[in-house]
Scaffold this motif. Structure first.
Motif, short mmCIF file in Angstrom:
data_model
loop_
_atom_site.label_atom_id
_atom_site.label_comp_id
_atom_site.label_asym_id
_atom_site.label_seq_id
_atom_site.Cartn_x
_atom_site.Cartn_y
_atom_site.Cartn_z
N LEU A 2 0.83 -1.20 0.00
CA LEU A 2 0.00 0.00 0.00
C LEU A 2 0.86 1.25 0.00
CD1 LEU A 2 -2.75 1.36 0.12
CD2 LEU A 2 -2.64 1.18 2.61
N TRP A 3 1.95 1.24 0.78
CA TRP A 3 2.83 2.40 0.84
C TRP A 3 3.56 2.62 -0.48
CZ3 TRP A 3 1.82 5.92 4.11
CH2 TRP A 3 1.26 5.59 5.34
N THR A 4 3.83 1.56 -1.20
CA THR A 4 4.45 1.69 -2.52
C THR A 4 3.51 2.39 -3.48
OG1 THR A 4 5.70 -0.35 -2.15
CG2 THR A 4 5.49 0.40 -4.42
N ILE A 5 2.25 2.01 -3.47
CA ILE A 5 1.25 2.63 -4.35
C ILE A 5 1.07 4.10 -3.97
CG2 ILE A 5 -1.18 2.62 -5.02
CD1 ILE A 5 -1.08 -0.46 -4.64
N ILE A 6 0.98 4.37 -2.68
CA ILE A 6 0.84 5.76 -2.24
C ILE A 6 2.07 6.57 -2.65
CG2 ILE A 6 0.74 7.26 -0.20
CD1 ILE A 6 -1.00 5.04 1.11
N GLY A 7 3.25 5.98 -2.53
CA GLY A 7 4.48 6.66 -2.96
C GLY A 7 4.46 6.98 -4.44
N TRP A 8 4.02 6.04 -5.27
CA TRP A 8 3.93 6.28 -6.72
C TRP A 8 2.93 7.39 -7.03
CZ3 TRP A 8 6.56 5.17 -10.98
CH2 TRP A 8 7.53 4.19 -10.91
N VAL A 9 1.82 7.41 -6.32
CA VAL A 9 0.80 8.44 -6.55
C VAL A 9 1.35 9.82 -6.20
CG1 VAL A 9 -1.43 9.32 -5.73
CG2 VAL A 9 -1.20 6.91 -6.31
N VAL A 10 2.01 9.93 -5.05
CA VAL A 10 2.58 11.22 -4.65
C VAL A 10 3.69 11.63 -5.60
CG1 VAL A 10 3.88 12.39 -2.81
CG2 VAL A 10 1.92 10.95 -2.24
N PHE A 11 4.56 10.70 -5.94
CA PHE A 11 5.65 10.96 -6.88
C PHE A 11 5.10 11.41 -8.24
CE2 PHE A 11 9.08 9.66 -9.78
CZ PHE A 11 10.18 10.16 -9.10
N MET A 33 -5.38 12.82 -13.92
CA MET A 33 -4.59 12.82 -15.15
C MET A 33 -3.19 13.36 -14.89
SD MET A 33 -5.08 11.61 -17.99
CE MET A 33 -3.97 11.43 -19.34
N THR A 34 -3.05 14.31 -13.97
CA THR A 34 -1.73 14.81 -13.59
C THR A 34 -0.89 13.69 -12.99
OG1 THR A 34 -2.63 17.02 -13.17
CG2 THR A 34 -0.51 16.51 -12.17
N ILE A 35 -1.52 12.86 -12.14
CA ILE A 35 -0.82 11.72 -11.54
C ILE A 35 -0.41 10.72 -12.62
CG2 ILE A 35 -1.09 9.73 -10.01
CD1 ILE A 35 -2.92 11.57 -8.27
N VAL A 36 -1.33 10.42 -13.52
CA VAL A 36 -1.04 9.45 -14.59
C VAL A 36 0.11 9.95 -15.45
CG1 VAL A 36 -1.98 8.42 -16.70
CG2 VAL A 36 -3.36 8.47 -14.62
N ILE A 37 0.10 11.23 -15.80
CA ILE A 37 1.18 11.80 -16.63
C ILE A 37 2.51 11.75 -15.87
CG2 ILE A 37 2.05 13.99 -17.55
CD1 ILE A 37 -0.79 14.45 -18.61
N GLY A 38 2.49 12.02 -14.58
CA GLY A 38 3.72 11.96 -13.78
C GLY A 38 4.28 10.56 -13.69
N VAL A 39 3.42 9.57 -13.44
CA VAL A 39 3.89 8.18 -13.34
C VAL A 39 4.39 7.70 -14.70
CG1 VAL A 39 3.16 5.80 -12.89
CG2 VAL A 39 2.46 7.63 -11.34
N ALA A 40 3.63 7.99 -15.76
CA ALA A 40 4.06 7.61 -17.11
C ALA A 40 5.37 8.31 -17.46
CB ALA A 40 2.98 7.94 -18.13
N GLY A 41 5.50 9.56 -17.03
CA GLY A 41 6.74 10.30 -17.28
C GLY A 41 7.93 9.67 -16.59
#
Length: 89
Positions: A2-11, A33-41
């Protein structure tokens, strides 16, 4: 896990927000969409970094700078494909 997912979302949120600030014009995209673009980036940045340094290593996340660069690339492509970018006046 869960903390890994939360970390990816914040990152992703931070990298996506910085990319939105760097790309000129107004972005009419929401928080998700900002989160998705950041993770994809981050993935794109890791891929590009891998190609430029030690060769193809697969899809790996990048550090902050690589993630922001990747997010800018993803955001520009997203804006071109969707035609959502509006020029600030």
């Amino acid at each position: 896990m869960l903390w890994t997912i939360i970390g990816w979302v914040v990152f992703g949120l931070i990298a996506g927000y910085i990319a939105r600030a760097l790309v000129p014009g107004k972005d009419d995209i929401g928080l998700l969409m900002t989160i998705v673009i950041g993770v994809a980036g981050s993935v794109v940045g890791g891929f590009i970094f891998g190609l430029l340094t030690v060769g193809l290593r697969g899809f790996q996340p990048a550090g902050w700078i690589g993630s922001v660069i990747g997010a800018v690339i993803v955001l520009v492509i997203y804006n071109k494909v969707t035609g959502r970018k509006r020029v600030r006046r």
